[in-house]
Design a protein around this motif. Structure first.
Motif, PDB file in Angstrom:
ATOM      1  N   ALA A   1      -3.893  53.936  -8.490  1.00 49.79           N
ATOM      2  CA  ALA A   1      -5.132  54.342  -8.338  1.00 49.79           C
ATOM      3  C   ALA A   1      -6.090  52.929  -8.656  1.00 49.79           C
ATOM      4  CB  ALA A   1      -5.604  55.162  -9.778  1.00 49.79           C
ATOM      5  N   PHE A   2      -7.410  52.867  -8.300  1.00 51.02           N
ATOM      6  CA  PHE A   2      -8.127  51.811  -8.475  1.00 51.02           C
ATOM      7  C   PHE A   2      -9.684  52.388  -8.912  1.00 51.02           C
ATOM      8  CE2 PHE A   2      -9.501  47.517  -6.065  1.00 51.02           C
ATOM      9  CZ  PHE A   2      -9.511  46.996  -7.517  1.00 51.02           C
TER      10      PHE A   2
ATOM     11  N   VAL B   1      -3.780  55.384  -2.485  1.00 51.83           N
ATOM     12  CA  VAL B   1      -4.547  54.878  -3.530  1.00 51.83           C
ATOM     13  C   VAL B   1      -5.819  55.794  -3.730  1.00 51.83           C
ATOM     14  CG1 VAL B   1      -5.599  53.046  -4.562  1.00 51.83           C
ATOM     15  CG2 VAL B   1      -3.971  52.595  -2.865  1.00 51.83           C
ATOM     16  N   GLY B   2      -5.696  56.173  -5.104  1.00 49.86           N
ATOM     17  CA  GLY B   2      -6.926  56.953  -5.417  1.00 49.86           C
ATOM     18  C   GLY B   2      -8.003  56.111  -6.028  1.00 49.86           C
ATOM     19  N   VAL B   3      -9.345  56.283  -5.317  1.00 49.69           N
ATOM     20  CA  VAL B   3     -10.429  55.422  -5.742  1.00 49.69           C
ATOM     21  C   VAL B   3     -11.127  56.300  -6.493  1.00 49.69           C
ATOM     22  CG1 VAL B   3     -12.282  54.246  -4.705  1.00 49.69           C
ATOM     23  CG2 VAL B   3      -9.972  54.098  -3.757  1.00 49.69           C
ATOM     24  N   GLY B   4     -11.532  55.599  -7.770  1.00 50.84           N
ATOM     25  CA  GLY B   4     -12.379  56.525  -8.815  1.00 50.84           C
ATOM     26  C   GLY B   4     -13.457  55.493  -9.586  1.00 50.84           C
TER      27      GLY B   4
ATOM     28  N   ARG C   1     -10.128  48.072 -12.405  1.00 48.91           N
ATOM     29  CA  ARG C   1      -8.869  47.956 -12.757  1.00 48.91           C
ATOM     30  C   ARG C   1      -8.005  48.979 -11.999  1.00 48.91           C
ATOM     31  NH1 ARG C   1      -8.928  48.898 -18.945  1.00 48.91           N
ATOM     32  NH2 ARG C   1      -9.649  46.934 -18.807  1.00 48.91           N
ATOM     33  N   TRP C   2      -6.706  48.511 -11.816  1.00 47.95           N
ATOM     34  CA  TRP C   2      -5.491  49.189 -10.884  1.00 47.95           C
ATOM     35  C   TRP C   2      -4.697  49.848 -11.939  1.00 47.95           C
ATOM     36  CZ3 TRP C   2      -5.067  48.763  -5.899  1.00 47.95           C
ATOM     37  CH2 TRP C   2      -3.884  49.405  -5.332  1.00 47.95           C
ATOM     38  N   TYR C   3      -4.405  50.960 -11.528  1.00 50.87           N
ATOM     39  CA  TYR C   3      -3.544  51.893 -12.280  1.00 50.87           C
ATOM     40  C   TYR C   3      -2.284  52.188 -11.419  1.00 50.87           C
ATOM     41  CZ  TYR C   3      -7.091  52.657 -15.949  1.00 50.87           C
ATOM     42  OH  TYR C   3      -7.940  52.453 -16.871  1.00 50.87           O
TER      43      TYR C   3
END
Length: 461
Positions: free
Chosen positions: A143-144, A176-179, A202-204
């Motif tokens: 996730a980003f 990749v989830g973009v939030g 921030r990258w998760y």
């Protein structure tokens, strides 16, 4: 005619003169330390300020050294003769963050479409809340997240780019989830995530944050390229153990977070005007707006002094002729006249946000003259040095919630100078005293002898 009384008086005269002669000689050989106050005659327009300060909870990317004085000087983010070191959790130097290096401005992308137009076909960058945040990062292997504040100008410029980036990730079917998170609406969520500046990208991975945060260009191509590299790296090392069974113990830690302690040691020197002013360390960035709610200016003063440095020098500088001279002179100076760096090795801890220490320093020029003052009224350069002593007072200052605190060091140059020098008797004063001892002893004992002679003289019948 010799008499026993005369012999006794002669012996007494010799004993008295011997005692007085030794006393005068010892007094002449001894020197005392005296002080005087004079006008400071230093005509140099600037003075050197040396500092070495550790910020316990501030990343080097956000450390800015600014200088201000009453002549109108206002220098922002000074980098000349200043170096920064990123620290580990034990306070040891870990990464060199540069010397004389200015912050690089990242590239932003301009878009023809407005954010509302980009949202017409739906939002690809999901707006997250405290209730949905953890589920979102746990529900995506990668996730980003963009953590922003609506008032932040850099966040406003990033909004359309971030939405286009989300659309590109969806188009390329990246896993990749973009939030995004509004830190004004949900301040506690951003505090829990330790967001120190806006925007924070921030990258998760697997629900865990991966540090350091993204700090490169804010364009769609740059963001997509970063995401691709992250995915390629993860894919490359995902099956490392299966493809290299003999090297399973050496499996790289690629894609995982590395230790990122937000501590910074900033050191160097500044040339400041000899007028009242201050230098301050502030949390600032050319690419971010700082989060005042997360700015902690707790610091340790490793060293702070004015003038040419004479303490805490590198080993190769300790052996110079000048430093040998300084050491020889300082050995003779009393401790009360060695207030060159009274703030060294002191910690100034702020237990809460929205506060910081301000330091107020009076700088006093001091002339140390350890040469003999007998017969000479002028200073001898071989036995004399000019230094600066400091009187310091510190207090905590409270800030409004919207203002970013700063560690401020205000200084004021005293117009007076202190002269510390050896004081001893002049040679001619010593010779005069010896002559007075000889003459005075003979005269006094002669009177005593004459008196006793008259008293004890045999009377004629």
């Amino acid at each position: 005619e010799a008499t026993s009384l005369g012999a006794m008086m002669s012996i007494a005269a010799i004993a008295v003169m011997t005692i007085l002669f030794l006393s005068e000689t010892i007094a002449f050989a001894r020197t005392s330390m005296g002080t005087a106050i004079t006008l400071d005659e230093n005509d140099q327009p600037q003075i050197r300020l040396n500092f070495n300060i550790t910020l316990m909870d501030l990343h080097c990317d956000f450390v800015s050294v600014d200088v201000w004085d009453t002549l109108g000087t206002n220098r922002q983010n000074v980098t000349k003769n200043i170096e920064k070191w990123q620290l580990d959790e034990e306070g040891q130097r870990r990464i060199f963050s540069g010397r004389n290096r200015e912050q690089r401005e990242v590239v932003h992308e301009e878009h023809e479409e407005t954010l509302e137009e980009l949202h017409e076909d739906g939002e690809q960058a999901v707006e997250l809340t405290p209730d949905t945040f953890q589920g979102f990062v746990n529900g995506h292997e990668m996730a980003f997240i963009d953590m922003y504040a609506p008032w932040c100008i850099w966040c406003q410029r990033l909004h359309p780019t971030w939405e286009k980036f989300g659309e590109e990730v969806h188009k390329l079917r990246m896993p990749v989830g973009v939030g995004k998170v509004n830190c004004v609406t949900y301040p506690q969520l951003c505090k829990d995530q330790k967001v120190m500046a806006f925007p924070t990208l921030r990258w998760y991975k697997g629900g865990q944050m991966i540090l350091p945060d993204y700090k490169m260009d804010r364009t769609v191509d740059a963001l997509v390229g970063y995401t691709k590299r992250k995915l390629e790296m993860e894919e490359k090392y995902k099956n490392w153990a299966e493809n290299n069974p003999s090297d399973s113990r050496m499996k790289p830690n690629a894609g995982n977070s590395r230790p990122e302690h937000p501590g910074c040691q900033v050191s160097g020197h500044l040339m400041v005007n000899r007028v009242p002013g201050n230098f301050h360390i502030e949390a600032k960035s050319v690419n971010h707006n700082l989060n005042a709610a997360m700015t902690n200016l707790t610091h340790r003063v490793n060293h702070l002094s004015f003038g040419e440095p004479i303490t805490k020098l590198a080993p190769h500088l300790e052996k110079t002729p000048f430093m040998r001279k300084v050491k020889r002179i300082l050995k003779q100076v009393p401790e009360e006249h060695k207030q060159f760096n009274p703030m060294d090795d002191k910690e100034y801890i702020t237990a809460k946000f929205h506060q910081a220490y301000h330091h107020y320093i009076k700088v006093v020029s001091t002339q140390l003259n350890m040469g003999s003052s007998r017969g000479a009224e002028t200073f001898n350069d071989v036995n004399s040095i000019s230094v600066y002593q400091m009187l310091e007072q510190s207090q905590i200052v409270f800030y409004d919630e919207v203002n970013v605190p700063e560690a401020r060091f205000s200084y004021d140059m005293s117009p007076m100078s202190v002269v510390v020098q050896k004081e001893g008797r002049k040679w001619y004063d010593y010779l005069t005293s010896l002559c007075a001892i000889i003459g005075g002893t003979f005269t006094t004992l002669g009177l005593i002898d004459a008196t006793l002679y008259k008293i004890f003289k045999p009377k004629k019948l």
